[in-house]
Enzyme design. Structure first.
Site, short mmCIF file in Angstrom:
data_model
loop_
_atom_site.label_atom_id
_atom_site.label_comp_id
_atom_site.label_asym_id
_atom_site.label_seq_id
_atom_site.Cartn_x
_atom_site.Cartn_y
_atom_site.Cartn_z
N HIS A 241 0.82 -1.22 0.00
CA HIS A 241 0.00 0.00 0.00
C HIS A 241 0.85 1.26 0.00
O HIS A 241 0.34 2.34 -0.25
CB HIS A 241 -0.93 0.00 1.22
CG HIS A 241 -2.02 -1.02 1.12
ND1 HIS A 241 -3.31 -0.71 0.76
CD2 HIS A 241 -2.01 -2.37 1.30
CE1 HIS A 241 -4.05 -1.81 0.74
NE2 HIS A 241 -3.29 -2.83 1.06
N ASP B 173 3.92 9.20 -0.83
CA ASP B 173 2.63 8.61 -0.45
C ASP B 173 2.26 7.52 -1.46
O ASP B 173 2.38 7.75 -2.67
CB ASP B 173 1.55 9.71 -0.49
CG ASP B 173 0.49 9.53 0.58
OD1 ASP B 173 0.20 8.38 0.92
OD2 ASP B 173 -0.04 10.55 1.06
P1 ADP Z 1 -2.76 6.89 5.00
O1 ADP Z 1 -3.26 5.53 4.61
O2 ADP Z 1 -1.27 7.08 4.86
O3 ADP Z 1 -3.24 7.35 6.35
P2 ADP Z 1 -4.61 7.89 2.95
O4 ADP Z 1 -4.89 9.30 2.53
O5 ADP Z 1 -4.37 6.95 1.83
O6 ADP Z 1 -3.39 7.95 3.96
O7 ADP Z 1 -5.83 7.31 3.78
C1 ADP Z 1 -6.25 7.93 4.95
C2 ADP Z 1 -7.70 7.54 5.26
O8 ADP Z 1 -7.96 7.88 6.63
C3 ADP Z 1 -8.70 8.32 4.42
O9 ADP Z 1 -9.81 7.51 4.14
C4 ADP Z 1 -9.09 9.49 5.34
O10 ADP Z 1 -10.39 9.99 5.13
C5 ADP Z 1 -8.98 8.87 6.71
N1 ADP Z 1 -8.57 9.89 7.68
C6 ADP Z 1 -7.39 10.52 7.74
N2 ADP Z 1 -7.40 11.43 8.75
C7 ADP Z 1 -8.61 11.37 9.31
C8 ADP Z 1 -9.25 12.06 10.39
N3 ADP Z 1 -8.63 13.01 11.07
N4 ADP Z 1 -10.52 11.72 10.69
C9 ADP Z 1 -11.15 10.76 9.99
N5 ADP Z 1 -10.61 10.09 8.97
C10 ADP Z 1 -9.36 10.38 8.64
#
Ligand code: ADP
Length: 460
Positions: A154, A358
């Site tokens: 991922h 990322d």
């Molecule tokens: P990572 O997997 O590195 O955290 P991604 O952007 O691919 O980054 O996925 C992050 C997921 O987590 C997304 O679905 C996002 O909406 C959720 N997310 C990130 N921060 C928050 C937050 N503060 N509150 C709710 N959901 C969050």
């Protein structure tokens, strides 16, 4: 092939109805084919327990293995998140190698393999997720498992040179070659993975594009992950008073949503927003940045450091720019309910995704899905996020270039409607084309049909 699907991932859902894009997609795939989902028990560092505990079952079964507190520290916080995570995100300066990390990582993978081996039957296929389990297939092969095993990474594939940071650099190729299919987020990651094999004298390229490594062959392909765009758009379109969201609609709202991770480029983002505020000083036009960033992995020093740095920058910028009735940077350290998040995205004029590295970045896709196509906001997207490979009509920025990012905020907020619609339509097309359900189905069907591997037993 009629066997069941066996999925292995670090996190497994505990509730009866799982939520979250990836989790739902895997849940759906398992519900269709029947099977097993195996992951770490959600109570981290539980006392030593052998065997697998059943967490929930219905159309398929969820089983959890347990980590001791020492294993949690050395395997999860240690090798996975203090060695592999920074390595894959281009931060070799943060790689923290301690004696025992790799040993525990290998030991946990060997134990999970032993527990899994009893569950894998003739014709089953196994889908392993992410950097916590790189050596799992090689451990399963040692136990004589001949099932098709696929791996999806991922996060970004590490650049070739960075692999030398590992205690045993040659292991990466060895581990991956035990899979039948290695899936990566982007074409760039696929190229990096193939480059690693090309540089390895043990690997040979076959005419069908697969890689022969010793007596096995592995296919390497990209499968860009996505979201459940329809349900996110539905949640975003729910009407409700803006006051409920704490938004003053007289201001231009710029949003950022990230785990508080050094790979997300948050200090640069705040600095760029500060420059943008400087450029607006005295114009009477207000814009606010709402940054939602819950801390993660706080027992790792690099995560504590990024939190301190960010608080210092936000405090300084607010001190410089705030007025009695206005705070330009609102920085929230908590997770926010998905439905509220979707509504906030829809109201924001721009979204800042400034990752320094990322795998994909799902927030970028969620922001696009949440927009009103008639009056969409603008996505400002780092060139270093996997999402930028296909979302070429977002406002692409180099997050290291503070001036460029600051100018992009101004461009986004003042962009004419026609241009916003055109750019958004392109990005939305990408979001729909990479729907998470199709993603899971295409990985599984490729795993079933990709280039046959040589018979492992014969190869021994
Ligand atoms: P990572 O997997 O590195 O955290 P991604 O952007 O691919 O980054 O996925 C992050 C997921 O987590 C997304 O679905 C996002 O909406 C959720 N997310 C990130 N921060 C928050 C937050 N503060 N509150 C709710 N959901 C969050």
């Amino acid at each position: 092939m009629t066997g069941k699907l066996v999925v292995v991932s670090n996190r497994i859902p505990t509730g009866a109805t799982p939520s979250g894009g990836l989790v739902v997609a895997v849940h759906d795939a398992l519900t269709r084919s029947g099977g097993l989902w195996v992951g770490a028990h959600p109570d981290e560092g539980t006392p030593d327990q052998d065997g697998l505990t059943e967490i929930a079952s219905g159309d398929y079964t969820r089983l959890a293995f347990h980590l001791t507190p020492e294993e949690y520290d050395s395997y999860y916080l240690g090798f996975a998140n203090s060695v592999l995570w920074p390595l894959c995100h281009g931060r070799v300066d943060l790689v923290d190698i301690e004696r025992g990390f790799e040993e525990t990582y290998l030991a946990v993978n060997a134990r999970v393999a032993r527990l899994l081996a009893d569950q894998i039957g003739e014709g089953d296929i196994v889908w392993v997720h992410d950097y916590h389990f790189l050596p799992l297939a090689s451990e399963l092969r040692k136990l004589g498992i001949t099932a098709r095993i696929g791996f999806f990474l991922h996060i970004p594939f590490p650049p070739l040179g960075a692999l030398s940071t590992l205690p045993s650099p040659d292991d990466f190729a060895e581990w991956l070659s035990a899979y039948d299919l290695v899936g990566l987020q982007t074409r760039r990651d696929t190229a990096s993975c193939l480059e690693m094999f090309r540089a390895d004298p043990r690997a040979e390229f076959m005419t069908d594009g697969s890689v022969k490594f010793r007596d096995r062959s592995v296919s390497v392909r990209s499968f860009p992950i996505g979201i459940d765009a329809e349900s996110f758009a539905e949640a975003a379109a729910v009407e409700g008073p803006d006051a409920e969201l704490g938004i003053d609609m007289h201001e231009d709202l710029v949003i950022g949503v990230d785990r508080l991770d050094y790979s997300k480029g948050l200090p640069n983002r705040f600095r760029a927003f500060g420059k943008f505020l400087d450029s607006r000083a005295g114009t009477g036009r207000r814009a606010s940045l709402l940054q939602i960033a819950p801390p993660t992995r706080e027992r790792v020093a690099a995560y504590r450091a990024i939190r301190t740095e960010l608080e210092e920058i936000a405090g300084r910028l607010n001190g410089e720019h705030a007025e009695l009735d206005w705070t330009p940077i609102r920085y929230i350290h908590r997770g926010v309910e998905r439905d509220t998040l979707a509504r906030l995205h829809r109201r924001a004029r721009a979204c800042l995704v400034t990752s320094l590295a990322d795998g994909m970045n799902l927030v970028a896709k969620e922001y696009v899905a949440a927009q009103d196509p008639e009056d969409p906001g603008v996505l400002i997207l780092s060139r270093f996020a996997g999402a930028a490979e296909d979302m070429t009509e977002a406002l692409l920025v180099n997050p290291y270039d503070i001036d460029e990012t600051s100018e992009a905020i101004e461009t986004a907020i003042t962009m004419p409607l026609e241009e916003r619609r055109r750019r958004h339509a392109h990005s939305l097309g990408v979001v729909h084309a990479t729907n998470v359900t199709d993603w899971a189905q295409s990985f599984v069907s490729c795993l079933k049909t990709c280039t046959p591997t040589l018979d492992y037993r014969r190869a021994q």
